[in-house]
Scaffold this motif. Structure first.
Motif, PDB file in Angstrom:
ATOM      1  N   TYR A   5       0.838  -1.208   0.000  1.00 39.95           N
ATOM      2  CA  TYR A   5       0.000   0.000   0.000  1.00 39.95           C
ATOM      3  C   TYR A   5       0.876   1.262   0.000  1.00 39.95           C
ATOM      4  O   TYR A   5       0.686   2.173  -0.816  1.00 39.95           O
ATOM      5  CB  TYR A   5      -0.909  -0.016   1.232  1.00 39.95           C
ATOM      6  CG  TYR A   5      -1.728   1.236   1.431  1.00 39.95           C
ATOM      7  CD1 TYR A   5      -2.596   1.710   0.447  1.00 39.95           C
ATOM      8  CD2 TYR A   5      -1.650   1.953   2.633  1.00 39.95           C
ATOM      9  CE1 TYR A   5      -3.357   2.849   0.645  1.00 39.95           C
ATOM     10  CE2 TYR A   5      -2.408   3.099   2.834  1.00 39.95           C
ATOM     11  CZ  TYR A   5      -3.249   3.540   1.842  1.00 39.95           C
ATOM     12  OH  TYR A   5      -4.002   4.676   2.029  1.00 39.95           O
ATOM     13  N   GLU A   6       1.864   1.295   0.897  1.00 45.06           N
ATOM     14  CA  GLU A   6       2.746   2.463   0.994  1.00 45.06           C
ATOM     15  C   GLU A   6       3.568   2.644  -0.291  1.00 45.06           C
ATOM     16  O   GLU A   6       3.722   3.756  -0.797  1.00 45.06           O
ATOM     17  CB  GLU A   6       3.688   2.332   2.194  1.00 45.06           C
ATOM     18  CG  GLU A   6       4.577   3.560   2.375  1.00 45.06           C
ATOM     19  CD  GLU A   6       5.507   3.466   3.571  1.00 45.06           C
ATOM     20  OE1 GLU A   6       6.405   4.323   3.668  1.00 45.06           O
ATOM     21  OE2 GLU A   6       5.347   2.540   4.406  1.00 45.06           O
ATOM     22  N   ASP A  61      -5.864   9.389   4.522  1.00 45.24           N
ATOM     23  CA  ASP A  61      -5.260   8.123   4.938  1.00 45.24           C
ATOM     24  C   ASP A  61      -3.871   7.949   4.309  1.00 45.24           C
ATOM     25  O   ASP A  61      -2.926   7.498   4.955  1.00 45.24           O
ATOM     26  CB  ASP A  61      -6.177   6.955   4.538  1.00 45.24           C
ATOM     27  CG  ASP A  61      -5.671   5.624   5.081  1.00 45.24           C
ATOM     28  OD1 ASP A  61      -5.500   5.531   6.312  1.00 45.24           O
ATOM     29  OD2 ASP A  61      -5.420   4.708   4.273  1.00 45.24           O
ATOM     30  N   GLU A  62      -3.762   8.331   3.047  1.00 42.58           N
ATOM     31  CA  GLU A  62      -2.475   8.223   2.354  1.00 42.58           C
ATOM     32  C   GLU A  62      -1.449   9.200   2.929  1.00 42.58           C
ATOM     33  O   GLU A  62      -0.275   8.864   3.098  1.00 42.58           O
ATOM     34  CB  GLU A  62      -2.678   8.472   0.851  1.00 42.58           C
ATOM     35  CG  GLU A  62      -3.424   7.340   0.159  1.00 42.58           C
ATOM     36  CD  GLU A  62      -3.884   7.697  -1.246  1.00 42.58           C
ATOM     37  OE1 GLU A  62      -4.029   6.772  -2.070  1.00 42.58           O
ATOM     38  OE2 GLU A  62      -4.103   8.898  -1.537  1.00 42.58           O
ATOM     39  N   LYS A  63      -1.908  10.409   3.245  1.00 51.69           N
ATOM     40  CA  LYS A  63      -1.009  11.397   3.867  1.00 51.69           C
ATOM     41  C   LYS A  63      -0.511  10.892   5.219  1.00 51.69           C
ATOM     42  O   LYS A  63       0.657  11.062   5.564  1.00 51.69           O
ATOM     43  CB  LYS A  63      -1.726  12.737   4.045  1.00 51.69           C
ATOM     44  CG  LYS A  63      -1.895  13.523   2.763  1.00 51.69           C
ATOM     45  CD  LYS A  63      -2.647  14.819   3.030  1.00 51.69           C
ATOM     46  CE  LYS A  63      -2.917  15.566   1.732  1.00 51.69           C
ATOM     47  NZ  LYS A  63      -3.759  16.759   1.939  1.00 51.69           N
ATOM     48  N   LEU A 105      -3.286  13.325  -2.590  1.00 54.78           N
ATOM     49  CA  LEU A 105      -3.387  12.214  -1.646  1.00 54.78           C
ATOM     50  C   LEU A 105      -4.571  12.430  -0.716  1.00 54.78           C
ATOM     51  O   LEU A 105      -4.862  13.562  -0.326  1.00 54.78           O
ATOM     52  CB  LEU A 105      -2.106  12.118  -0.809  1.00 54.78           C
ATOM     53  CG  LEU A 105      -0.793  11.870  -1.569  1.00 54.78           C
ATOM     54  CD1 LEU A 105       0.383  11.911  -0.607  1.00 54.78           C
ATOM     55  CD2 LEU A 105      -0.831  10.532  -2.292  1.00 54.78           C
ATOM     56  N   ILE A 131       1.763   4.423  -3.002  1.00 53.16           N
ATOM     57  CA  ILE A 131       1.736   5.881  -2.789  1.00 53.16           C
ATOM     58  C   ILE A 131       3.061   6.493  -3.246  1.00 53.16           C
ATOM     59  O   ILE A 131       3.096   7.504  -3.947  1.00 53.16           O
ATOM     60  CB  ILE A 131       1.492   6.225  -1.301  1.00 53.16           C
ATOM     61  CG1 ILE A 131       0.170   5.625  -0.812  1.00 53.16           C
ATOM     62  CG2 ILE A 131       1.506   7.737  -1.080  1.00 53.16           C
ATOM     63  CD1 ILE A 131      -0.014   5.658   0.704  1.00 53.16           C
ATOM     64  N   LYS A 158      -0.170   7.842   6.118  1.00 54.64           N
ATOM     65  CA  LYS A 158       0.729   6.706   5.896  1.00 54.64           C
ATOM     66  C   LYS A 158       2.169   7.164   5.660  1.00 54.64           C
ATOM     67  O   LYS A 158       3.122   6.497   6.083  1.00 54.64           O
ATOM     68  CB  LYS A 158       0.241   5.886   4.680  1.00 54.64           C
ATOM     69  CG  LYS A 158       0.994   4.580   4.473  1.00 54.64           C
ATOM     70  CD  LYS A 158       0.715   3.600   5.607  1.00 54.64           C
ATOM     71  CE  LYS A 158       1.460   2.302   5.428  1.00 54.64           C
ATOM     72  NZ  LYS A 158       1.308   1.418   6.599  1.00 54.64           N
TER      73      LYS A 158
END
Length: 328
Positions: free
Chosen positions: A159-160, A185-187, A182, A163, A189
């Motif tokens: 997942y990371e 949730d992505e930020k 982003l 990104i 991460k």
């Protein structure tokens, strides 16, 4: 306290701006938690609501909301590779919450430009590219470190890495991480990477008397200032506050009228932590009234009689301009 780093090429007026802002600073005794540092200035946020409420309550003290500006070492091309004070610049900028990017628009033959010509868009490009290159290196190192977990098929690593791949693609095009859009949730991460190009940025166009109407094609939020004649400062401070996603609630009484800084969207218990951390866990309720409704009523008693004072619970989202009394 959230801070804004003032950055720019040499001789763009960065330190002149910082010194002029700092001159308008607030007394340190009101903010005992502030570090005494010559490169840090604590500046009041212009807000006439605070003065009006202070007069209304005949307060002994009036304390505005504040914002912290940090004067960051000048940058030159090659900073991401350690040129000039590059390493110091990049380390300092990682510590601030947002960037005020000073861009020289004024023409003055007595003030040398590092490229020997005044070209605002070129200057913007130089600094942004250094930030992009620094972030590209950070992301590349992180991707290398994920190698073992990726081979194991670790879901979080996959997942990371997804990104990071999107970020690298944008960096290779010379664009900032903000272009990736982003989600929260992505930020979260990649928060530990503290990417420079994910920080909110405000362009500060340093104009002179003759060029203050100059238009340049800046993409993003910008303000025009003249640090010599101290023009545009209120706009700069207000935009900086907005850039950080901040707003203000107020408390008022005979002892003190004060503006408290919170993140937009804060619930009442979270907003209360601006005053004291106990207010979050021990929160029972809050009595809330809009600042104008309070002034128009002439007194708290009259405001209550008019039904303007509301009792709010834990779910209440505090609004900019609310006058709040917390009950614990």
């Amino acid at each position: 306290m959230l801070s804004i780093g003032i950055v720019g090429l040499p001789n763009v007026g960065k330190s002149t701006l910082f010194n002029a802002l700092t001159k308008k600073g607030v007394p340190a005794e009101n903010y005992p938690f502030c570090t005494i540092d010559p490169s840090v200035g604590i500046v009041p946020v212009p807000d006439d609501r605070v003065e009006k409420l202070s007069e209304f309550s005949k307060s002994a003290k009036t304390i505005p909301a504040v914002i912290e500006f940090v004067d960051i070492a000048g940058l030159v091309a090659g900073a991401s590779k350690g040129e000039g004070l590059g390493n110091k610049f990049l380390a300092n900028i990682r510590e601030v919450d947002a960037i005020a990017h000073v861009v020289r628009v004024f023409e003055d033959n007595s003030v040398i430009h590092v490229a020997n010509k005044v070209s605002p868009m070129d200057d913007v490009g130089v600094i942004n590219l250094e930030l992009v290159l620094a972030d590209m290196e950070t992301v590349s190192k992180r991707m290398a470190n994920l190698g073992k977990d990726l081979k194991k098929g670790d879901k979080e690593a996959i997942y990371e890495n997804g990104i990071l791949e999107r970020l690298i693609k944008v960096f290779e095009e010379g664009k900032m991480a903000t272009e990736v859009n982003l989600n929260d949730d992505e930020k979260f991460k990649i928060k530990s990477l503290n990417l420079l190009t994910l920080k909110p940025m405000l362009y500060v166009l340093n104009v002179s008397e003759v060029s203050e109407n100059a238009e340049i094609d800046i993409r993003g939020m910008y303000v025009k200032v003249d640090p010599i004649f101290e023009k545009g400062f209120d706009d700069l401070i207000k935009k900086s506050y907005e850039l950080l996603g901040l707003e203000t609630f107020l408390t008022t009484g005979p002892d003190e009228t004060r503006a408290w800084t919170i993140k937009k969207g804060s619930t009442a218990p979270i907003a209360g932590t601006a005053i004291h951390t106990d207010f979050r866990d021990k929160f029972i309720r809050a009595e809330v009234i809009n600042w104008e409704d309070l002034l128009n009523a002439g007194s708290y008693a009259e405001a209550r009689a008019r039904g303007k004072v509301r009792t709010e619970g834990k779910e209440y989202i505090v609004k900019d301009g609310d006058v709040v009394e917390f009950k614990i």
